[in-house]
Structure formats: C-alpha cells, structure tokens
Design a protein around this motif. Structure first.
Motif, PDB file in Angstrom:
ATOM      1  N   ASN A  33       8.213  -6.806  15.725  1.00 51.81           N
ATOM      2  CA  ASN A  33       7.276  -6.304  14.727  1.00 51.81           C
ATOM      3  C   ASN A  33       6.472  -7.447  14.114  1.00 51.81           C
ATOM      4  OD1 ASN A  33       6.827  -5.646  11.618  1.00 51.81           O
ATOM      5  ND2 ASN A  33       6.663  -3.754  12.801  1.00 51.81           N
ATOM      6  N   ALA A  34       7.148  -8.517  13.782  1.00 53.42           N
ATOM      7  CA  ALA A  34       6.476  -9.672  13.192  1.00 53.42           C
ATOM      8  C   ALA A  34       5.510 -10.306  14.196  1.00 53.42           C
ATOM      9  CB  ALA A  34       7.510 -10.696  12.724  1.00 53.42           C
ATOM     10  N   GLN A  35       5.904 -10.341  15.465  1.00 56.42           N
ATOM     11  CA  GLN A  35       5.036 -10.910  16.486  1.00 56.42           C
ATOM     12  C   GLN A  35       3.751 -10.085  16.631  1.00 56.42           C
ATOM     13  OE1 GLN A  35       5.980 -10.653  20.719  1.00 56.42           O
ATOM     14  NE2 GLN A  35       5.657 -12.862  20.894  1.00 56.42           N
ATOM     15  N   LYS A  36       3.879  -8.772  16.509  1.00 50.26           N
ATOM     16  CA  LYS A  36       2.688  -7.915  16.581  1.00 50.26           C
ATOM     17  C   LYS A  36       1.710  -8.243  15.457  1.00 50.26           C
ATOM     18  CE  LYS A  36       4.868  -4.082  18.960  1.00 50.26           C
ATOM     19  NZ  LYS A  36       5.372  -2.705  18.851  1.00 50.26           N
ATOM     20  N   GLU A  37       2.229  -8.561  14.287  1.00 51.63           N
ATOM     21  CA  GLU A  37       1.369  -8.984  13.176  1.00 51.63           C
ATOM     22  C   GLU A  37       0.660 -10.285  13.530  1.00 51.63           C
ATOM     23  OE1 GLU A  37       0.456  -7.935   9.897  1.00 51.63           O
ATOM     24  OE2 GLU A  37       1.094  -6.045  10.800  1.00 51.63           O
ATOM     25  N   ALA A  38       1.391 -11.208  14.153  1.00 56.32           N
ATOM     26  CA  ALA A  38       0.781 -12.472  14.556  1.00 56.32           C
ATOM     27  C   ALA A  38      -0.308 -12.242  15.602  1.00 56.32           C
ATOM     28  CB  ALA A  38       1.839 -13.435  15.082  1.00 56.32           C
ATOM     29  N   PHE A  39      -0.091 -11.286  16.527  1.00 58.87           N
ATOM     30  CA  PHE A  39      -1.133 -10.925  17.507  1.00 58.87           C
ATOM     31  C   PHE A  39      -2.395 -10.468  16.777  1.00 58.87           C
ATOM     32  CE2 PHE A  39       2.212  -9.499  20.820  1.00 58.87           C
ATOM     33  CZ  PHE A  39       2.202 -10.736  21.447  1.00 58.87           C
ATOM     34  N   LYS A  40      -2.203  -9.606  15.783  1.00 60.33           N
ATOM     35  CA  LYS A  40      -3.341  -9.083  15.027  1.00 60.33           C
ATOM     36  C   LYS A  40      -4.091 -10.221  14.338  1.00 60.33           C
ATOM     37  CE  LYS A  40      -3.047  -7.290  10.927  1.00 60.33           C
ATOM     38  NZ  LYS A  40      -2.659  -6.449   9.794  1.00 60.33           N
ATOM     39  N   HIS A  41      -3.358 -11.098  13.681  1.00 59.14           N
ATOM     40  CA  HIS A  41      -3.995 -12.215  12.977  1.00 59.14           C
ATOM     41  C   HIS A  41      -4.716 -13.141  13.946  1.00 59.14           C
ATOM     42  CE1 HIS A  41      -0.795 -11.584   9.642  1.00 59.14           C
ATOM     43  NE2 HIS A  41      -1.790 -10.715   9.551  1.00 59.14           N
ATOM     44  N   PHE A  42      -4.098 -13.385  15.106  1.00 62.98           N
ATOM     45  CA  PHE A  42      -4.731 -14.213  16.137  1.00 62.98           C
ATOM     46  C   PHE A  42      -6.068 -13.603  16.552  1.00 62.98           C
ATOM     47  CE2 PHE A  42      -5.606 -15.332  20.534  1.00 62.98           C
ATOM     48  CZ  PHE A  42      -5.437 -16.710  20.538  1.00 62.98           C
ATOM     49  N   CYS A  43      -6.064 -12.296  16.800  1.00 66.60           N
ATOM     50  CA  CYS A  43      -7.288 -11.612  17.229  1.00 66.60           C
ATOM     51  C   CYS A  43      -8.348 -11.602  16.143  1.00 66.60           C
ATOM     52  CB  CYS A  43      -6.969 -10.194  17.689  1.00 66.60           C
ATOM     53  SG  CYS A  43      -6.042 -10.153  19.238  1.00 66.60           S
ATOM     54  N   LEU A  44      -7.936 -11.437  14.892  1.00 73.68           N
ATOM     55  CA  LEU A  44      -8.890 -11.495  13.782  1.00 73.68           C
ATOM     56  C   LEU A  44      -9.551 -12.875  13.711  1.00 73.68           C
ATOM     57  CD1 LEU A  44      -6.810  -9.681  11.015  1.00 73.68           C
ATOM     58  CD2 LEU A  44      -8.852  -8.783  12.155  1.00 73.68           C
ATOM     59  N   ASP A  45      -8.751 -13.907  13.815  1.00 69.84           N
ATOM     60  CA  ASP A  45      -9.281 -15.274  13.786  1.00 69.84           C
ATOM     61  C   ASP A  45     -10.229 -15.513  14.952  1.00 69.84           C
ATOM     62  OD1 ASP A  45      -7.581 -15.623  11.632  1.00 69.84           O
ATOM     63  OD2 ASP A  45      -6.174 -16.932  12.697  1.00 69.84           O
ATOM     64  N   LEU A  46      -9.833 -15.059  16.132  1.00 72.62           N
ATOM     65  CA  LEU A  46     -10.646 -15.258  17.322  1.00 72.62           C
ATOM     66  C   LEU A  46     -11.975 -14.508  17.204  1.00 72.62           C
ATOM     67  CD1 LEU A  46     -10.618 -16.688  20.044  1.00 72.62           C
ATOM     68  CD2 LEU A  46      -9.531 -14.658  21.018  1.00 72.62           C
ATOM     69  N   GLU A  47     -11.925 -13.287  16.732  1.00 79.21           N
ATOM     70  CA  GLU A  47     -13.157 -12.506  16.549  1.00 79.21           C
ATOM     71  C   GLU A  47     -14.090 -13.193  15.553  1.00 79.21           C
ATOM     72  OE1 GLU A  47     -16.053  -9.478  16.813  1.00 79.21           O
ATOM     73  OE2 GLU A  47     -14.456 -10.115  18.169  1.00 79.21           O
ATOM     74  N   PHE A  48     -13.527 -13.708  14.483  1.00 79.40           N
ATOM     75  CA  PHE A  48     -14.340 -14.440  13.498  1.00 79.40           C
ATOM     76  C   PHE A  48     -15.062 -15.600  14.177  1.00 79.40           C
ATOM     77  CE2 PHE A  48     -14.912 -17.985  10.609  1.00 79.40           C
ATOM     78  CZ  PHE A  48     -15.587 -17.407   9.550  1.00 79.40           C
TER      79      PHE A  48
END
Length: 82
Positions: A33-48
């Motif tokens: 579950n925590a790793q999925k949050e990290a995936f989301k944050h990674f993608c948000l940063d990358l999109e930015f």
C-alpha cells in the motif's frame, strides 16, 4: 523536483526489497500500500517535470506507451530534441 523524483524512486526500490523478504502477509500488504503511494508521488513529480521541461516532454512522448523496440524508440525520440 528532481530530488523529490529521485527520493520517490528510491522509496519504491526500498519497498520492493523489503517486500521480497517479508514473510508476514499483513506487513507485506502494508508495504504494498505504501509503495503504491510512492508510485503516485513519483508519477506526479514526473508529470510536473514533463510540463516544465519541453525536451523531457518530447522524448517521453516518443518513448512511453509506444509499440516497438524501446531502445529504437529512444533513439528516434532523442533525435527530435534540438
């Protein structure tokens, strides 16, 4: 933002390592579950970064989710910058 992207990638990797060794199903589920949050944050940063960095965006648009050989797509994408 690059530092944040790097930290999220490291976090994803750390969870991957820990989950591969974890025997307790509940503990492993929490880490997943925590790793999925990290995936989301990674993608948000990358999109930015894609929105702010034109060359990054051009290369990504010509590699990500494209059929064919990834390396060849990368070579073609690289030529589209500059």
């Amino acid at each position: 933002m690059l530092t944040s992207l790097t930290e999220e990638a490291e976090t994803i990797c750390w969870y991957e390592q820990r989950m591969s060794l974890e025997k307790d199903k509940a503990a492993k589920a929490i880490m997943q579950n925590a790793q999925k949050e990290a995936f989301k944050h990674f993608c948000l940063d990358l999109e930015f970064l894609f929105r702010k960095k034109k060359d990054w965006r051009i290369v990504a648009q010509n590699i990500l989710f494209k059929p064919g050989d990834i390396t060849k797509n990368g070579e073609k994408a690289e030529k589209k910058v500059d």
